[in-house]
Design a protein around this motif. Structure first.
Motif, PDB file in Angstrom:
ATOM      1  N   UNK A 127       0.842  -1.197   0.000  1.00  0.00           N
ATOM      2  CA  UNK A 127       0.000   0.000   0.000  1.00  0.00           C
ATOM      3  C   UNK A 127       0.880   1.251   0.000  1.00  0.00           C
ATOM      4  N   UNK A 128       0.465   2.310  -0.658  1.00  0.00           N
ATOM      5  CA  UNK A 128       1.274   3.531  -0.680  1.00  0.00           C
ATOM      6  C   UNK A 128       1.560   4.095   0.716  1.00  0.00           C
ATOM      7  N   UNK A 129       0.693   3.802   1.673  1.00  0.00           N
ATOM      8  CA  UNK A 129       0.870   4.339   3.030  1.00  0.00           C
ATOM      9  C   UNK A 129       1.722   3.455   3.925  1.00  0.00           C
ATOM     10  N   UNK A 130       2.115   2.270   3.470  1.00  0.00           N
ATOM     11  CA  UNK A 130       2.771   1.299   4.347  1.00  0.00           C
ATOM     12  C   UNK A 130       4.098   1.818   4.896  1.00  0.00           C
ATOM     13  N   UNK A 131       4.913   2.403   4.041  1.00  0.00           N
ATOM     14  CA  UNK A 131       6.220   2.888   4.477  1.00  0.00           C
ATOM     15  C   UNK A 131       6.063   3.987   5.532  1.00  0.00           C
ATOM     16  N   UNK A 132       5.172   4.927   5.279  1.00  0.00           N
ATOM     17  CA  UNK A 132       4.949   6.002   6.242  1.00  0.00           C
ATOM     18  C   UNK A 132       4.340   5.472   7.531  1.00  0.00           C
ATOM     19  N   UNK A 133       3.494   4.451   7.436  1.00  0.00           N
ATOM     20  CA  UNK A 133       2.910   3.859   8.635  1.00  0.00           C
ATOM     21  C   UNK A 133       4.000   3.276   9.523  1.00  0.00           C
ATOM     22  N   UNK A 134       4.912   2.527   8.918  1.00  0.00           N
ATOM     23  CA  UNK A 134       5.992   1.920   9.689  1.00  0.00           C
ATOM     24  C   UNK A 134       6.909   2.994  10.279  1.00  0.00           C
ATOM     25  N   UNK A 135       7.227   3.992   9.486  1.00  0.00           N
ATOM     26  CA  UNK A 135       8.124   5.048   9.962  1.00  0.00           C
ATOM     27  C   UNK A 135       7.468   5.876  11.063  1.00  0.00           C
ATOM     28  N   UNK A 136       6.181   6.156  10.934  1.00  0.00           N
ATOM     29  CA  UNK A 136       5.475   6.912  11.968  1.00  0.00           C
ATOM     30  C   UNK A 136       5.399   6.126  13.264  1.00  0.00           C
ATOM     31  N   UNK A 137       5.118   4.831  13.163  1.00  0.00           N
ATOM     32  CA  UNK A 137       5.064   3.989  14.357  1.00  0.00           C
ATOM     33  C   UNK A 137       6.404   3.998  15.082  1.00  0.00           C
ATOM     34  N   UNK A 138       7.480   3.816  14.339  1.00  0.00           N
ATOM     35  CA  UNK A 138       8.801   3.809  14.955  1.00  0.00           C
ATOM     36  C   UNK A 138       9.133   5.169  15.545  1.00  0.00           C
ATOM     37  N   UNK A 139       8.845   6.246  14.804  1.00  0.00           N
ATOM     38  CA  UNK A 139       9.141   7.578  15.323  1.00  0.00           C
ATOM     39  C   UNK A 139       8.359   7.860  16.602  1.00  0.00           C
ATOM     40  N   UNK A 140       7.089   7.475  16.612  1.00  0.00           N
ATOM     41  CA  UNK A 140       6.285   7.686  17.810  1.00  0.00           C
ATOM     42  C   UNK A 140       6.872   6.947  19.001  1.00  0.00           C
ATOM     43  N   UNK A 141       7.338   5.725  18.760  1.00  0.00           N
ATOM     44  CA  UNK A 141       7.905   4.943  19.848  1.00  0.00           C
ATOM     45  C   UNK A 141       9.228   5.538  20.320  1.00  0.00           C
ATOM     46  N   UNK A 142      10.060   5.974  19.397  1.00  0.00           N
ATOM     47  CA  UNK A 142      11.342   6.568  19.771  1.00  0.00           C
ATOM     48  C   UNK A 142      11.136   7.903  20.488  1.00  0.00           C
ATOM     49  N   UNK A 143      10.111   8.642  20.104  1.00  0.00           N
ATOM     50  CA  UNK A 143       9.827   9.892  20.820  1.00  0.00           C
ATOM     51  C   UNK A 143       9.375   9.613  22.249  1.00  0.00           C
ATOM     52  N   UNK A 144       8.634   8.524  22.450  1.00  0.00           N
ATOM     53  CA  UNK A 144       8.279   8.124  23.819  1.00  0.00           C
ATOM     54  C   UNK A 144       9.542   7.789  24.606  1.00  0.00           C
ATOM     55  N   UNK A 145      10.466   7.086  23.974  1.00  0.00           N
ATOM     56  CA  UNK A 145      11.728   6.761  24.649  1.00  0.00           C
ATOM     57  C   UNK A 145      12.518   8.026  24.980  1.00  0.00           C
ATOM     58  N   UNK A 146      12.558   8.988  24.060  1.00  0.00           N
ATOM     59  CA  UNK A 146      13.288  10.230  24.329  1.00  0.00           C
ATOM     60  C   UNK A 146      12.645  11.006  25.471  1.00  0.00           C
ATOM     61  N   UNK A 147      11.323  11.058  25.478  1.00  0.00           N
ATOM     62  CA  UNK A 147      10.639  11.766  26.563  1.00  0.00           C
ATOM     63  C   UNK A 147      10.867  11.037  27.884  1.00  0.00           C
ATOM     64  N   UNK A 148      10.877   9.717  27.836  1.00  0.00           N
ATOM     65  CA  UNK A 148      11.109   8.922  29.044  1.00  0.00           C
ATOM     66  C   UNK A 148      12.493   9.172  29.623  1.00  0.00           C
ATOM     67  N   UNK A 149      13.457   9.354  28.742  1.00  0.00           N
ATOM     68  CA  UNK A 149      14.847   9.548  29.175  1.00  0.00           C
ATOM     69  C   UNK A 149      15.194  11.016  29.431  1.00  0.00           C
ATOM     70  N   UNK A 150      14.222  11.911  29.337  1.00  0.00           N
ATOM     71  CA  UNK A 150      14.517  13.340  29.439  1.00  0.00           C
ATOM     72  C   UNK A 150      14.738  13.811  30.874  1.00  0.00           C
ATOM     73  N   UNK A 151      14.437  12.960  31.849  1.00  0.00           N
ATOM     74  CA  UNK A 151      14.678  13.267  33.263  1.00  0.00           C
ATOM     75  C   UNK A 151      15.327  12.043  33.906  1.00  0.00           C
ATOM     76  N   UNK A 152      15.975  12.202  35.059  1.00  0.00           N
ATOM     77  CA  UNK A 152      16.491  11.016  35.754  1.00  0.00           C
ATOM     78  C   UNK A 152      15.372  10.001  35.974  1.00  0.00           C
TER      79      UNK A 152
END
Length: 570
Positions: A390-415
């Motif tokens: 599907x034309x949206x598949x690549x963006x779906x996978x990339x958005x999912x990963x980015x969302x997860x990595x942003x959660x990790x960055x926010x999680x690590x933003x404080x001790x």
């Protein structure tokens, strides 16, 4: 039973031990000062390298030091000893072994669900359930399914349906999660399939059979059957409750109110290797009919007539599972899946100066959820798996990963030595802010509780991201550590040294002598402080006695999400 004082020096470990995952660690509660640590096990003593001694911002407990364990250890029993500022501490012993968490928990969890099946006098009453404010004499065969919680014998596809962004997925989520967990075992734990595979399937079909019955001849699923917490059989009616148990006749389930996950669960059930009370072809037919119905009527079933992110990700999962179950795929279903994927991808906000977030609603609020924050990621990844061209598949996978990595960055933003996730939240009437826990002031006016379902959903989502071949090894390691941290928190490596899984580990919480918790179930869990939302609490002494449910009551979404997250773990 109350847990340990979270300020007392000690060493916190996963009560049920550790499997083969990377990122294993123990947490020392120690005074400030020099710190050394060693691991004692079958092959002798190994020096460990503790991380920094840290206080988590706002939490009264601690300070804490994260002590990573080596990646390659022989199976066996271990202890960790530390010397901190001249004080010697030794941990409880813990086991490291292959599939340790799966073998210690999954059978118990399935036994819990079987014990929570609707049966006996409740089921006899539900065979002819009436609808709230309906004098027609029409009844619904609403037998089956699982009771909602320790102190609530209701059955819900979703409650909190009068909110835009808080509806949690309940019975259908659990049925779907069991089927996905079974597939995870086949892929990653084949030795456990013989023991657990049929039990997972049969329990999931119990849920699917209930969904088949709990559907109007007009085409919609009902949202729930509820007795207003009276425990009186005569009060059990099909309804969608408001705050303070006020019942309504708005009981038609929109996508976000359980309808989407009901379609997803039935579609997935149609692909199993056996029938339940209904046949696999009947499951699939019902899923297709329900999809067609909601495509026409979803807006009408929403209290505000406006879709939110929950409509997007639940409809995306529904249409994706329907596509996977149907060969060849119906064009209308496939196009609906693509449309929902594009909408969900379009909701992701990347500010450029920090972690991003999903836009939850038309007011632009960030998406934060106390039960299923990992579900948008899983829905996008499932779409990319089922429709890779599907034309949206690549963006779906990339958005999912980015969302997860942003959660990790926010999680690590404080001790944050526990790795407990942080979210961008927006309390009612306030500006958005980053937070460990769900805000007390929110759409419902009353509902907030422990978030074991939420962190298990994030564990499952992070684990699914690790299986994408397009990520670097260091990214995969970060995701794996985060996923493992959430499960370790639930089974005891938390500031209160309390295993949230009844019957396993130490310091299990008691809810009520009138409504005892069941072995294998998981309680709501830890929250922000009662009076100070920057703090942390678990059965705090300053909370009213009637609020113990916020921490100590079992609820099926916690247990369903935990089951899926454990099945997905190494």
């Amino acid at each position: 039973m109350r847990s340990r004082d979270h300020e007392t020096p000690g060493i916190l470990v996963s009560h049920l031990g550790y499997g083969s995952e990377s990122g294993r660690a123990v947490i020392a509660v120690v005074p400030d000062g020099p710190l050394t640590a060693e691991l004692v096990g079958p092959d002798g003593t190994v020096s460990l390298r503790p991380g920094p001694i840290q206080r988590v911002p706002g939490w009264t407990g601690g300070p804490y030091a994260r002590i990573p364990l080596p990646d390659h250890l022989a199976a066996g029993t271990y202890t960790v000893g530390v010397v901190a500022d001249g004080i010697h501490l030794e941990s409880e012993s813990f086991v490291i072994g292959p599939e340790r968490l799966q073998r210690q928990t999954m059978s118990d969890v399935l036994a819990y669900f079987k014990a929570m099946r609707s049966s006996g006098e409740i089921d006899r009453k539900d065979r002819a359930a009436r609808r709230w404010d309906d004098s027609s004499g029409t009844t619904v065969d609403a037998r089956g399914g699982w009771l909602d919680a320790s102190g609530d014998t209701s059955k819900f596809l979703s409650h909190l349906t009068y909110t835009s962004t808080m509806s949690p997925q309940q019975i259908p989520l659990c049925a779907w999660a069991m089927l996905v967990a079974r597939d995870q075992l086949v892929a990653h734990h084949p030795a456990l399939v013989r023991v657990l595979g049929a039990r997972l399937r049969d329990e999931a079909l119990w849920g699917a059979d209930f969904l088949m019955r709990f559907r109007s001849s007009d085409g919609y699923f009902y949202t729930g059957i509820f007795d207003a917490l009276t425990k009186q059989l005569d009060e059990r009616v099909i309804t969608a409750p408001l705050q303070d148990c006020v019942r309504t006749s708005r009981y038609q389930a929109a996508y976000r109110q359980g309808g989407g996950l009901a379609i997803a669960a039935l579609a997935r059930a149609s692909t199993t290797d056996d029938d339940g009370d209904f046949t696999r072809s009947e499951y699939l037919t019902a899923a297709h009919e329900a999809f067609a119905h909601l495509e026409q009527h979803n807006l009408a079933y929403l209290f505000d007539g406006v879709e939110s992110i929950i409509d997007d990700y639940t409809a995306l999962l529904a249409t994706t599972e329907l596509t996977a179950a149907t060969s060849p795929a119906y064009g209308e279903v496939r196009e609906a899946a693509r449309r929902r994927a594009a909408s969900l991808i379009g909701r992701y906000v990347r500010p450029g100066d920090g972690p991003g977030w999903f836009r939850a609603d038309e007011q632009g609020r960030p998406f934060f959820h106390a039960v299923e924050p990992g579900l948008p990621v899983l829905a996008l990844l499932r779409f990319a798996e089922v429709l890779p061209d599907a034309p949206e598949a690549k963006a779906a996978r990339e958005t999912a990963l980015q969302a997860m990595l942003d959660i990790l960055d926010r999680t690590a933003s404080v001790p944050n030595p526990f790795g407990y996730p942080r979210s961008l939240v927006q309390p009612a009437g306030e500006a958005s802010r980053e937070s460990f826990f769900f805000p007390h002031a929110n759409e419902t006016g009353y509902w907030w509780q422990g978030e074991n379902a939420a962190i298990a959903s994030l564990s499952a989502a992070a684990r699914e991201c690790t299986r994408w071949n397009g990520i670097d090894d260091d990214v995969r390691a970060r995701l794996s550590t985060f996923a493992a941290d959430q499960l370790a928190w639930i089974v005891g490596r938390n500031p209160f040294d309390s295993s949230m899984l009844q019957g396993r580990g130490r310091h299990n919480a008691d809810y009520s002598s009138d409504f005892p918790n069941l072995p294998g179930g998981i309680v709501n869990g830890i929250t922000s402080g009662w009076a100070d939302e920057q703090d942390i609490a678990f059965l705090p002494p300053d909370a009213p006695e009637g609020d113990a449910w916020r921490w100590a009551e079992q609820w099926i979404p916690h247990t369903g999400w935990f089951l899926l997250a454990v099945a997905a773990a190494p």
